[in-house]
Design a protein around this motif. Sequence first.
Motif, PDB file in Angstrom:
ATOM      1  N   ALA A 120       4.003  10.612   9.201  1.00  0.00           N
ATOM      2  CA  ALA A 120       5.072   9.630   9.009  1.00  0.00           C
ATOM      3  C   ALA A 120       4.940   8.968   7.632  1.00  0.00           C
ATOM      4  O   ALA A 120       5.939   8.700   6.958  1.00  0.00           O
ATOM      5  N   TYR A 121       3.709   8.750   7.202  1.00  0.00           N
ATOM      6  CA  TYR A 121       3.490   8.179   5.865  1.00  0.00           C
ATOM      7  C   TYR A 121       3.804   9.193   4.768  1.00  0.00           C
ATOM      8  O   TYR A 121       4.300   8.829   3.702  1.00  0.00           O
ATOM      9  N   HIS A 122       3.494  10.456   5.013  1.00  0.00           N
ATOM     10  CA  HIS A 122       3.785  11.487   4.010  1.00  0.00           C
ATOM     11  C   HIS A 122       5.292  11.625   3.807  1.00  0.00           C
ATOM     12  O   HIS A 122       5.778  11.738   2.680  1.00  0.00           O
ATOM     13  N   ARG A 123       5.999  11.638   4.946  1.00  0.00           N
ATOM     14  CA  ARG A 123       7.454  11.781   4.887  1.00  0.00           C
ATOM     15  C   ARG A 123       8.080  10.578   4.174  1.00  0.00           C
ATOM     16  O   ARG A 123       8.979  10.715   3.351  1.00  0.00           O
ATOM     17  N   ASP A 124       7.532   9.417   4.478  1.00  0.00           N
ATOM     18  CA  ASP A 124       8.055   8.213   3.833  1.00  0.00           C
ATOM     19  C   ASP A 124       7.827   8.279   2.316  1.00  0.00           C
ATOM     20  O   ASP A 124       8.710   7.935   1.521  1.00  0.00           O
ATOM     21  N   HIS A 125       6.662   8.728   1.923  1.00  0.00           N
ATOM     22  CA  HIS A 125       6.336   8.881   0.495  1.00  0.00           C
ATOM     23  C   HIS A 125       7.324   9.835  -0.186  1.00  0.00           C
ATOM     24  O   HIS A 125       7.875   9.541  -1.254  1.00  0.00           O
ATOM     25  N   GLU A 127      10.316  10.668   0.831  1.00  0.00           N
ATOM     26  CA  GLU A 127      11.664  10.083   0.827  1.00  0.00           C
ATOM     27  C   GLU A 127      11.830   9.082  -0.309  1.00  0.00           C
ATOM     28  O   GLU A 127      12.843   9.083  -1.013  1.00  0.00           O
ATOM     29  N   GLN A 128      10.836   8.216  -0.450  1.00  0.00           N
ATOM     30  CA  GLN A 128      10.928   7.181  -1.494  1.00  0.00           C
ATOM     31  C   GLN A 128      11.070   7.812  -2.872  1.00  0.00           C
ATOM     32  O   GLN A 128      11.844   7.364  -3.709  1.00  0.00           O
TER      33      GLN A 128
ATOM     34  N   TRP B  53      -8.517   8.305  10.752  1.00  0.00           N
ATOM     35  CA  TRP B  53      -7.570   9.281  10.202  1.00  0.00           C
ATOM     36  C   TRP B  53      -8.268  10.633  10.317  1.00  0.00           C
ATOM     37  O   TRP B  53      -9.487  10.700  10.138  1.00  0.00           O
ATOM     38  N   ALA B 115       2.647   4.052  14.514  1.00  0.00           N
ATOM     39  CA  ALA B 115       2.602   4.731  13.209  1.00  0.00           C
ATOM     40  C   ALA B 115       3.961   4.879  12.579  1.00  0.00           C
ATOM     41  O   ALA B 115       4.223   4.402  11.490  1.00  0.00           O
ATOM     42  N   ALA B 116       4.834   5.557  13.297  1.00  0.00           N
ATOM     43  CA  ALA B 116       6.149   5.808  12.729  1.00  0.00           C
ATOM     44  C   ALA B 116       6.856   4.476  12.503  1.00  0.00           C
ATOM     45  O   ALA B 116       7.596   4.303  11.551  1.00  0.00           O
ATOM     46  N   ALA B 119       5.446   3.099   9.144  1.00  0.00           N
ATOM     47  CA  ALA B 119       5.950   3.795   7.963  1.00  0.00           C
ATOM     48  C   ALA B 119       7.461   3.618   7.857  1.00  0.00           C
ATOM     49  O   ALA B 119       8.000   3.424   6.776  1.00  0.00           O
ATOM     50  N   GLY B 120       8.126   3.683   9.004  1.00  0.00           N
ATOM     51  CA  GLY B 120       9.567   3.507   8.998  1.00  0.00           C
ATOM     52  C   GLY B 120       9.941   2.110   8.553  1.00  0.00           C
ATOM     53  O   GLY B 120      10.845   1.921   7.742  1.00  0.00           O
ATOM     54  N   GLY B 123       9.480   1.740   4.838  1.00  0.00           N
ATOM     55  CA  GLY B 123      10.355   2.499   3.960  1.00  0.00           C
ATOM     56  C   GLY B 123      11.825   2.476   4.362  1.00  0.00           C
ATOM     57  O   GLY B 123      12.645   3.058   3.682  1.00  0.00           O
ATOM     58  N   ALA B 125      12.991   4.062   6.723  1.00  0.00           N
ATOM     59  CA  ALA B 125      13.253   5.487   6.898  1.00  0.00           C
ATOM     60  C   ALA B 125      14.062   5.734   8.158  1.00  0.00           C
ATOM     61  O   ALA B 125      14.093   4.922   9.067  1.00  0.00           O
ATOM     62  N   ARG B 155       1.495   3.082  -0.751  1.00  0.00           N
ATOM     63  CA  ARG B 155       1.072   3.219   0.643  1.00  0.00           C
ATOM     64  C   ARG B 155      -0.297   3.883   0.751  1.00  0.00           C
ATOM     65  O   ARG B 155      -0.838   4.025   1.832  1.00  0.00           O
ATOM     66  N   PHE B 156      -0.819   4.344  -0.374  1.00  0.00           N
ATOM     67  CA  PHE B 156      -2.095   5.057  -0.350  1.00  0.00           C
ATOM     68  C   PHE B 156      -3.058   4.365  -1.305  1.00  0.00           C
ATOM     69  O   PHE B 156      -2.677   3.980  -2.401  1.00  0.00           O
ATOM     70  N   LYS B 178      -3.832  -0.259   6.529  1.00  0.00           N
ATOM     71  CA  LYS B 178      -2.454  -0.005   6.933  1.00  0.00           C
ATOM     72  C   LYS B 178      -2.327   0.386   8.397  1.00  0.00           C
ATOM     73  O   LYS B 178      -3.195   1.042   8.959  1.00  0.00           O
TER      74      LYS B 178
END
Lengths: 233, 180
Positions: A120-125, A127-128, B53, B115-116, B119-120, B123, B125, B155-156, B178
Motif C-alpha cells: 500500500a505504501y509502494h503504490r502510494d509512492h 501514485e504521488q 516489516w 495499513a491501507a 497509506a491511503g 496520499g 489514494a 514515507r520512507f 509509520k
Amino acid sequence: MNAALALGDDALVLAQRLGEWAGNAPVLEEDVALTNIALDLLGQARTLLSLTGDEDELAFRREAHEFRNVQLVEQPNGDFADTIARQLYFSVYQELLYGALAEGGSELAPLAGKAVKEVAYHRDHAEQWTLRLGDGTEESHRRMQRALGTLWRFTGELFEPLEGLAVELPALHAPWRERIAGVLGRATLEIPEGADRTAWSAGAGRQGVHTEPFGRMLAEMQYLHRAHPGASW
Amino acid sequence: MVTGSALEEELLRLVGEVPDPELPVISLAELGVLRRIEVTGPGRVEVELTPTWTGCPALEAMAADITRVLAEQGMSEVAVRTVLAPAWTTDAISPEGRRKLAEHGVAPPRPGAGAAGAAGRAGGATAGRRPAPVGVDLAVRCPHCGSTRTVLLSRFSSTACKALRRCESCGEPFDHFKEV
C-alpha cells in the motif's frame, strides 16, 4: 508451475532493479524510498522462495530461463519516469493480488496479509510521483507519458492465469485498469492504447522466456555468490 | 500470547527485555513482536517472533539475541520461528513503548491505523483496501518541541518502519514510526 516461485521471482527481480538506484536517485529522500521499497520486496521474496526451496540456491544458482518472473519487473530502470511507470503498473497489481490472496486460506495467505500493508505504501509512492511527473513540467509530462507507453506491452502478462495460485488473475485485470486509469486521469496523462502484450511478452516470463537485459541484471546479482560459493559476512 | 508454566513466564519476561537492535530504547515486549514461548523439553525452547516489516534486517539480530539470552538460562536448544499471521501492526506497540519512542526522538505511530488506511490517508489514494475509519488526519506531534505543525518529507526513512517528517515550528526533521 509453482505459484510461490513465480511471485517470489517477481519480488526478487524488482528488488534487484530498485536496488540499482542506491546512490543514483535524484534526491537523497528518493534514494532512501526506492531502496526501502526494494527491501520490502526482498523480504517478500525471501519468504516466498523459502516456501519452494533454499532461497540462496534459488536466487543465485538458477539460470535466466529458470526464473518465472513477469517480464515487466526485469525491465531496466531507464530514467526516473520509466522506474515510476514500472512501479505504478506493478504496485497496483501487487496490491490487488496480495489483497485477494490474503482473504483466502491458501499457503500464501499469511505472507499476502503482511505484504499487502507494505505494498500500500509502494503504490502510494508511485501514485504521488505519477501525479507530480504527469502534472508537472512539459518535459516531465512527456517523459512519463512515453514511459507508460513503452512498458504497456508488458502489462498483459500480469493477468495470465497462474497455475496453483488461489486467485484468478484474469479477474484482476478490470479493477487494475480502472485504478490505473484513475491515477493517470488525475495526473493529466492518458492510458496507453497500444497492445498490452506481444508475441514475445504474452505469458513468456512465467515460462522462463526473458528479455535481453535480464541476463545482464542476473549476472550482476549472482556474481559474488558464484565467484565465492557460500560466502557470508 | 500463550504461557504455560512459571518457567515459560520467566523466560518470556527475560526475552521480552531484549532491546530492539535498531531502536534499542524499546524492548521486544514493548514492540509487540513476541508471539509465543514454549519449553518443549529439558533445555529446549521454541520462540515465535513476528516481523514488523517482512524485509526487516533486524529480525536475524533479534533471533540471535533471544538465543543468547535463553542460553544464559541453560537453554541449549533454542528454535526461533518467524510467524506472519496475524500480521503485526503498529497497534501492538505498548503505551510504554510509545512513550520511549517519543523520548528518543521518534514520533510514535498513531493508533488504530490499518495499513491501507494509513497509506491511503496519507496520499488520498483511491486504491486502499480499507479506508481509514475516520476521515480526519490525526496530527503527528514533533518529538522535539511538541508542536503538531509537522509535514511529511518522505514515507520512507532510515529503516523500513519509519517515515521522515519535519517540524514547521522548530524546523527539525524527525523520524515517525509509520502506521502499518
